[in-house]
Design an enzyme around this catalytic site. Structure first.
Site, PDB file in Angstrom:
ATOM      1  N   ASP A 187       0.872  -1.170   0.000  1.00  0.00           N
ATOM      2  CA  ASP A 187       0.000   0.000   0.000  1.00  0.00           C
ATOM      3  C   ASP A 187       0.913   1.225   0.000  1.00  0.00           C
ATOM      4  OD1 ASP A 187      -2.583   0.860   0.183  1.00  0.00           O
ATOM      5  OD2 ASP A 187      -2.837   0.378   2.305  1.00  0.00           O
ATOM      6  N   LYS A 210      -0.697  -0.758  -4.149  1.00  0.00           N
ATOM      7  CA  LYS A 210      -2.096  -0.331  -4.059  1.00  0.00           C
ATOM      8  C   LYS A 210      -2.128   1.188  -3.930  1.00  0.00           C
ATOM      9  CE  LYS A 210      -4.937  -1.196  -0.390  1.00  0.00           C
ATOM     10  NZ  LYS A 210      -5.330   0.166   0.059  1.00  0.00           N
ATOM     11  N   GLU A 241      -4.825   4.584  -3.681  1.00  0.00           N
ATOM     12  CA  GLU A 241      -6.195   5.037  -3.419  1.00  0.00           C
ATOM     13  C   GLU A 241      -6.612   6.153  -4.378  1.00  0.00           C
ATOM     14  OE1 GLU A 241      -6.924   6.156   0.651  1.00  0.00           O
ATOM     15  OE2 GLU A 241      -6.186   4.244   1.426  1.00  0.00           O
ATOM     16  N   GLU A 264     -14.103  -0.295  -0.786  1.00  0.00           N
ATOM     17  CA  GLU A 264     -14.211  -0.263   0.676  1.00  0.00           C
ATOM     18  C   GLU A 264     -15.503   0.397   1.121  1.00  0.00           C
ATOM     19  OE1 GLU A 264     -10.687   0.732   2.878  1.00  0.00           O
ATOM     20  OE2 GLU A 264     -11.799   0.951   4.755  1.00  0.00           O
TER      21      GLU A 264
HETATM   22  O1  KIV Z   1      -4.504  -0.709   4.828  1.00  0.00           O
HETATM   23  C1  KIV Z   1      -5.135  -1.765   4.613  1.00  0.00           C
HETATM   24  O2  KIV Z   1      -4.948  -2.773   5.290  1.00  0.00           O
HETATM   25  C2  KIV Z   1      -6.088  -1.762   3.511  1.00  0.00           C
HETATM   26  C3  KIV Z   1      -6.996  -2.923   3.317  1.00  0.00           C
HETATM   27  C4  KIV Z   1      -7.830  -3.276   4.467  1.00  0.00           C
HETATM   28  C5  KIV Z   1      -7.750  -2.832   2.051  1.00  0.00           C
HETATM   29  O3  KIV Z   1      -6.114  -0.823   2.761  1.00  0.00           O
END
Ligand code: KIV
Length: 266
Positions: A85, A114, A116, A184
């Protein structure tokens, strides 16, 4: 040799209507166990800011911290795809700095990142990131990094109009090259509607039963994090009790002289 989960694997699963699983991990041994358990994607979520580092929100974590956890998780995962992320402000200032930060995570072992949001800048970034050779998992609906703009943890896509807007975003992200999309905190019908109208898989984080995959924070699943539990999370174990009981027992044994015993000394 173990067959790694790739974007191709996930595409085929979507085509054959098979579901896949995503859990977060932040350390080497948890990643190893999730991999052994058959979890398909291991996400180094920025949730680690709250559940592992005790920060108030996910916005306090930086790329330096995400890097340490990415390296550890990547070492533990053989089969699972490893997704990092990208933290708050690490990819939204400008494209060159975003690509540098993203590339660094891949150098440390991430197979994808990932990101956003969906706007013109994000669509361009997703194109450029994919062109650079890094698959992008998008994340729309409730996007925690924008919680101050949204005004709290608010369910998204509740009206037909809002669901249409989310579908529009999802299609733009798919066209830009995203290989999957986390939805989400949206109503189940909205998750279903988007899933049925996309070629790439959707990953539900509180988006109901009809998405192609489900993601949860492992500390919620294992019952380790106890400050709060989202409605959509399910607790499969009670690690808090296990840790408390073991630590209490150790404490007692040390103080009563039961630990160590004669087999535990040189
Ligand atoms: O930060 C995280 O763990 C997430 C997931 C729950 C999608 O973004």
């Amino acid at each position: 040799m173990v067959k790694k989960v790739t974007v191709r694997t996930l595409r085929k699963l979507k085509e054959s209507n098979e579901k896949f699983s995503v859990l977060t991990a932040y350390d080497y041994s948890t990643a190893k166990y999730l991999d052994e358990a058959g979890i398909d994607i291991i996400l180094i979520g920025d949730s680690l800011a709250m559940v592992a580092l005790g920060y108030e929100t996910t916005n306090s974590i930086g790329t330096d911290e995400m890097a340490i956890f990415t390296k550890a998780v990547a070492k533990g995962a053989q089969r699972a795809m490893v997704v990092t992320d990208m933290p708050f402000m690490s990819y939204t200032i400008d494209i060159p700095s975003a690509l540098t930060n993203i590339g660094n995570m891949v150098k440390l072992g991430a197979n994808a990142v990932k990101l956003e949001g969906c706007n013109d800048y994000m669509l361009e970034l997703i194109k450029r990131t994919t062109q650079m050779g890094v698959p992008v998992m998008s994340h729309i609906g409730f996007t925690p990094q924008s919680q101050n703009v949204i005004g709290g943890h608010i369910i998204q896509g509740k009206t037909q109009e809002a669901a249409e807007e989310l579908l529009k975003q999802a299609k733009l992200l798919e066209d830009a090259g995203a290989f999957s999309i986390v939805l989400e905190m949206v109503p189940e019908e909205c998750g279903k509607y988007i899933t049925e109208n996309l070629n790439i898989p959707t990953i539900s984080c509180g988006a109901g039963r009809y998405c192609d995959a489900q993601v949860l924070v492992s500390d919620d699943v294992f019952g380790k994090f106890s400050d709060f539990k989202p409605k959509f999370a399910r607790k499969y174990a009670d690690m808090k009790s296990l840790i408390l009981n073991a630590a209490k027992q150790f404490n007692e044994d040390v103080k009563s002289g039961k630990f160590p015993n004669e087999e535990e000394v040189f």
